[in-house]
Scaffold this motif. Structure first.
Motif, PDB file in Angstrom:
ATOM      1  N   LYS A 184       1.184  -1.277  -0.552  1.00 32.72           N
ATOM      2  CA  LYS A 184      -0.030  -0.267   0.703  1.00 32.72           C
ATOM      3  C   LYS A 184       0.979   1.606   0.016  1.00 32.72           C
ATOM      4  CE  LYS A 184      -4.474  -2.246   1.344  1.00 32.72           C
ATOM      5  NZ  LYS A 184      -4.748  -2.705   0.394  1.00 32.72           N
ATOM      6  N   PHE A 185       0.528   1.941  -0.322  1.00 31.12           N
ATOM      7  CA  PHE A 185       1.267   3.622  -0.534  1.00 31.12           C
ATOM      8  C   PHE A 185      -0.400   5.044  -0.500  1.00 31.12           C
ATOM      9  CE2 PHE A 185       0.338   2.899  -4.480  1.00 31.12           C
ATOM     10  CZ  PHE A 185      -0.512   3.976  -5.898  1.00 31.12           C
ATOM     11  N   LYS A 242       4.700   6.059   1.826  1.00 29.85           N
ATOM     12  CA  LYS A 242       3.818   7.164   1.853  1.00 29.85           C
ATOM     13  C   LYS A 242       3.930   6.796   0.227  1.00 29.85           C
ATOM     14  CE  LYS A 242       2.576   7.630   5.809  1.00 29.85           C
ATOM     15  NZ  LYS A 242       1.701   7.421   6.291  1.00 29.85           N
ATOM     16  N   THR A 243       4.579   7.114  -0.302  1.00 36.22           N
ATOM     17  CA  THR A 243       4.281   7.154  -2.239  1.00 36.22           C
ATOM     18  C   THR A 243       4.852   6.087  -2.427  1.00 36.22           C
ATOM     19  OG1 THR A 243       7.125   7.536  -2.624  1.00 36.22           O
ATOM     20  CG2 THR A 243       5.771   9.676  -1.290  1.00 36.22           C
ATOM     21  N   GLU A 244       4.000   6.158  -4.020  1.00 42.18           N
ATOM     22  CA  GLU A 244       4.156   4.908  -4.699  1.00 42.18           C
ATOM     23  C   GLU A 244       5.767   4.122  -5.380  1.00 42.18           C
ATOM     24  OE1 GLU A 244       1.164   5.060  -7.949  1.00 42.18           O
ATOM     25  OE2 GLU A 244       2.162   3.339  -9.122  1.00 42.18           O
ATOM     26  N   ALA A 245       5.902   5.465  -4.714  1.00 40.80           N
ATOM     27  CA  ALA A 245       7.170   4.729  -5.450  1.00 40.80           C
ATOM     28  C   ALA A 245       8.822   4.575  -4.726  1.00 40.80           C
ATOM     29  CB  ALA A 245       8.591   6.529  -5.653  1.00 40.80           C
ATOM     30  N   ALA A 246       7.851   4.953  -3.509  1.00 45.21           N
ATOM     31  CA  ALA A 246       8.790   3.517  -1.936  1.00 45.21           C
ATOM     32  C   ALA A 246       8.064   2.135  -2.013  1.00 45.21           C
ATOM     33  CB  ALA A 246       8.296   4.298  -0.298  1.00 45.21           C
ATOM     34  N   ALA A 247       7.059   2.488  -1.953  1.00 44.41           N
ATOM     35  CA  ALA A 247       5.754   1.026  -2.039  1.00 44.41           C
ATOM     36  C   ALA A 247       6.768   0.464  -3.853  1.00 44.41           C
ATOM     37  CB  ALA A 247       4.704   1.521  -3.079  1.00 44.41           C
ATOM     38  N   ARG A 248       6.990   0.494  -4.200  1.00 38.37           N
ATOM     39  CA  ARG A 248       7.185   0.159  -5.926  1.00 38.37           C
ATOM     40  C   ARG A 248       8.579  -1.124  -4.910  1.00 38.37           C
ATOM     41  NH1 ARG A 248       5.778  -2.476  -9.305  1.00 38.37           N
ATOM     42  NH2 ARG A 248       7.196  -4.013  -8.461  1.00 38.37           N
ATOM     43  N   GLU A 251       7.972 -17.509  -5.650  1.00 37.12           N
ATOM     44  CA  GLU A 251       6.813 -17.304  -6.601  1.00 37.12           C
ATOM     45  C   GLU A 251       6.763 -16.239  -5.792  1.00 37.12           C
ATOM     46  OE1 GLU A 251       4.446 -19.474  -9.302  1.00 37.12           O
ATOM     47  OE2 GLU A 251       2.751 -17.579  -9.332  1.00 37.12           O
ATOM     48  N   VAL A 252       7.227 -15.243  -6.236  1.00 38.77           N
ATOM     49  CA  VAL A 252       5.899 -14.043  -5.552  1.00 38.77           C
ATOM     50  C   VAL A 252       4.918 -12.872  -6.652  1.00 38.77           C
ATOM     51  CG1 VAL A 252       6.890 -11.690  -3.170  1.00 38.77           C
ATOM     52  CG2 VAL A 252       8.075 -13.850  -3.210  1.00 38.77           C
ATOM     53  N   HIS A 253       4.408 -12.389  -5.821  1.00 39.84           N
ATOM     54  CA  HIS A 253       3.587 -11.412  -6.825  1.00 39.84           C
ATOM     55  C   HIS A 253       3.100 -10.459  -6.148  1.00 39.84           C
ATOM     56  CE1 HIS A 253       2.592 -13.717  -9.705  1.00 39.84           C
ATOM     57  NE2 HIS A 253       2.500 -15.108  -9.030  1.00 39.84           N
ATOM     58  N   ALA A 254       3.205  -8.602  -6.949  1.00 42.49           N
ATOM     59  CA  ALA A 254       3.146  -7.719  -5.438  1.00 42.49           C
ATOM     60  C   ALA A 254       2.270  -6.508  -6.504  1.00 42.49           C
ATOM     61  CB  ALA A 254       4.294  -6.726  -5.962  1.00 42.49           C
ATOM     62  N   VAL A 255       1.268  -6.710  -5.944  1.00 42.12           N
ATOM     63  CA  VAL A 255       0.187  -5.582  -6.358  1.00 42.12           C
ATOM     64  C   VAL A 255       0.329  -4.440  -5.465  1.00 42.12           C
ATOM     65  CG1 VAL A 255      -2.403  -5.534  -6.730  1.00 42.12           C
ATOM     66  CG2 VAL A 255      -0.850  -7.760  -6.599  1.00 42.12           C
ATOM     67  N   LEU A 256       0.586  -3.254  -6.172  1.00 39.14           N
ATOM     68  CA  LEU A 256       0.389  -1.797  -5.479  1.00 39.14           C
ATOM     69  C   LEU A 256      -0.626  -1.244  -5.507  1.00 39.14           C
ATOM     70  CD1 LEU A 256       2.944  -2.883  -5.912  1.00 39.14           C
ATOM     71  CD2 LEU A 256       3.770  -0.021  -6.389  1.00 39.14           C
ATOM     72  N   ASN A 257      -1.218  -1.011  -4.621  1.00 38.91           N
ATOM     73  CA  ASN A 257      -2.634  -0.512  -4.314  1.00 38.91           C
ATOM     74  C   ASN A 257      -2.332   1.313  -3.294  1.00 38.91           C
ATOM     75  OD1 ASN A 257      -4.938  -1.970  -5.723  1.00 38.91           O
ATOM     76  ND2 ASN A 257      -3.882  -3.583  -3.959  1.00 38.91           N
TER      77      ASN A 257
END
Ligand code: URA
Length: 413
Positions: free
Chosen positions: A203-204, A211-217, A233-239
């Motif tokens: 989450k961001f 706090k930011t999408e860049a940090a979450a990435r 196997e790891v999948h990441a979803v940013l929300n």
């Protein structure tokens, strides 16, 4: 190899790359009580400033994972999967996703945490179900997993003890927000479940750790890299976590909303996120997952979980009466217009103020208080109509929460 800890700390302070064997020795020494807290704090601060590369982070993860016991699944077991969320306001996804995914024939041994600060914790939410036990010894957890395909438990003293010690130390030394340390902490606990596949909900925003999408990435990439190093196997979803998830915030109120979702109802954003994450780790397509929510299968699996953990499914429809806050009142809209913002950070702080969350790990929580019927961004409201319902223990708490909600919710004319 003899480890001279002050030299190791100084090398990391100066930006040197450490050898996996050195990291292993340090963690083993810390777990055994041979490396004192003051040296470990200095080391954590050096990592905070100088970081770690993927090989060092994987070595730290492995050392913490192997500091305790791990799940052993029997030969021929089904694929073992899990989800981890970095946490947000109103995030009750685990309560829905675990039973749902368990209906698809995979195993899901979910080790969760408690709430700290403004984010709630799955264990606290589950404990609003009378009798629900989350402290499960590993052998019992493995038996539950084999029977129901799912177990929802807390970190035991013997599961990643190095992380338990180090996380508590980081909490009081300003060293929590370090990407390699967060990665190793989260991934060691998840990989102790001996997983085949993991989905991360990173989450961001104002209501999140990052706090930011860049940090979450960056965090997502770091966790994916460690997964790769360790053969998972790891999948990441940013929300985004700018507004709360769903319409309920607070322990029993979130369980009630989860039950609605498990019955094929509930808020659209919550259902969507559950399905987005579940489809990454399930062997069946999204349509089938939707069907399992709509036909009552996931709901029945949740009853199985409650029974296995010492609760009584007959209590579930009565949770609103079991946890009935003394003061339940609407929070009216000050004007008519469109809801432009429901700030998750403020709503989270208001929930903590009501007693739904903790300021310190040792605080107790109130399962009854919080918010429900919360408006969502983009909805039209009329002056005087409720923006949410506040569940409070006292009139003073109610007023403080109300003043925080005034800051959280912005209406545009
Ligand atoms: N959650 C964890 O378990 N560890 C961290 O370091 C941060 C969040």
């Amino acid at each position: 190899m003899n480890l001279h800890v002050p030299t190791l700390i100084a090398r990391k302070r100066d930006g040197d790359t450490l050898d996996p064997a050195e990291i292993r020795k340090l963690i083993d020494g810390y777990t055994a009580g041979e490396v004192p807290d003051y040296q470990m704090s200095a080391f954590a601060m050096a990592v905070f400033f100088k970081g770690m590369d993927a090989v060092e982070t994987a070595a730290l993860t492995r050392a913490m994972l192997e500091s305790g016991e791990v799940f052993h699944h029997p030969d021929g077991h089904p694929p073992v999967v899990d989800k981890h969320s970095t946490g947000g306001i109103g995030d009750k996804v685990s309560l829905i996703l675990a039973p749902l995914v368990a209906c698809t024939g995979v195993w899901i041994p979910m080790v969760s945490g408690r709430g700290l600060g403004i984010t709630g914790g799955t264990l606290d939410k589950l404990e609003s179900i009378p009798g629900f036990k989350v402290a499960i010894p590993l052998a019992e957890a493995q038996a539950m997993l084999a029977k129901n395909g799912v177990v929802m438990m807390g970190q035991t003293d013997r599961l990643c003890p190095a992380d338990k010690k180090l996380y508590a130390l980081r909490d009081v030394t300003g060293t929590v927000p370090s990407i390699p340390l967060i990665t190793a902490s989260i991934m060691s606990k998840k990989l102790a479940e001996s997983l085949d596949r993991l989905v991360l909900d990173v989450k961001f925003g104002s209501g999140a750790f990052m706090k930011t999408e860049a940090a979450a990435r960056l965090l997502a990439d770091s966790m994916i890299a460690v997964g790769k190093e360790m053969g998972v196997e790891v999948h990441a979803v940013l929300n985004p976590m700018s507004e709360p998830l769903g319409r309920a915030v607070g322990n029993s109120l979130e369980v009630i909303e989860s039950l609605e979702c498990l019955e094929g109802r509930g808020p659209a954003d919550l259902r969507k996120l559950v399905l987005d994450l579940a489809e990454k780790i399930s062997p069946v397509p999204r349509k089938e997952l939707e069907h399992l929510l709509d036909d009552g299968s996931a709901r029945r699996k949740f009853d199985d979980i409650v029974r296995a953990h010492g609760g009584d499914p007959a209590d579930l429809p009565k949770l609103g009466q079991i946890h009935h806050a003394p003061l339940i009142r609407d929070f009216p809209a000050p004007c008519s217009g469109t809801v432009a913002e429901v700030d998750a950070g403020w709503v989270g702080q208001a929930a903590v103020q009501l007693g739904a969350g903790r300021s310190r790990a040792s605080d107790s929580i109130d399962h009854a208080v919080g918010f429900d019927h919360l408006v969502k961004c983009g909805e039209h409201v009329h002056q005087g109509h409720p923006l949410c319902r506040i569940h409070a223990r006292t009139a003073v708490d109610f007023e403080i929460a109300e003043s925080m909600l005034e800051k959280a919710i912005r209406i545009e004319h």
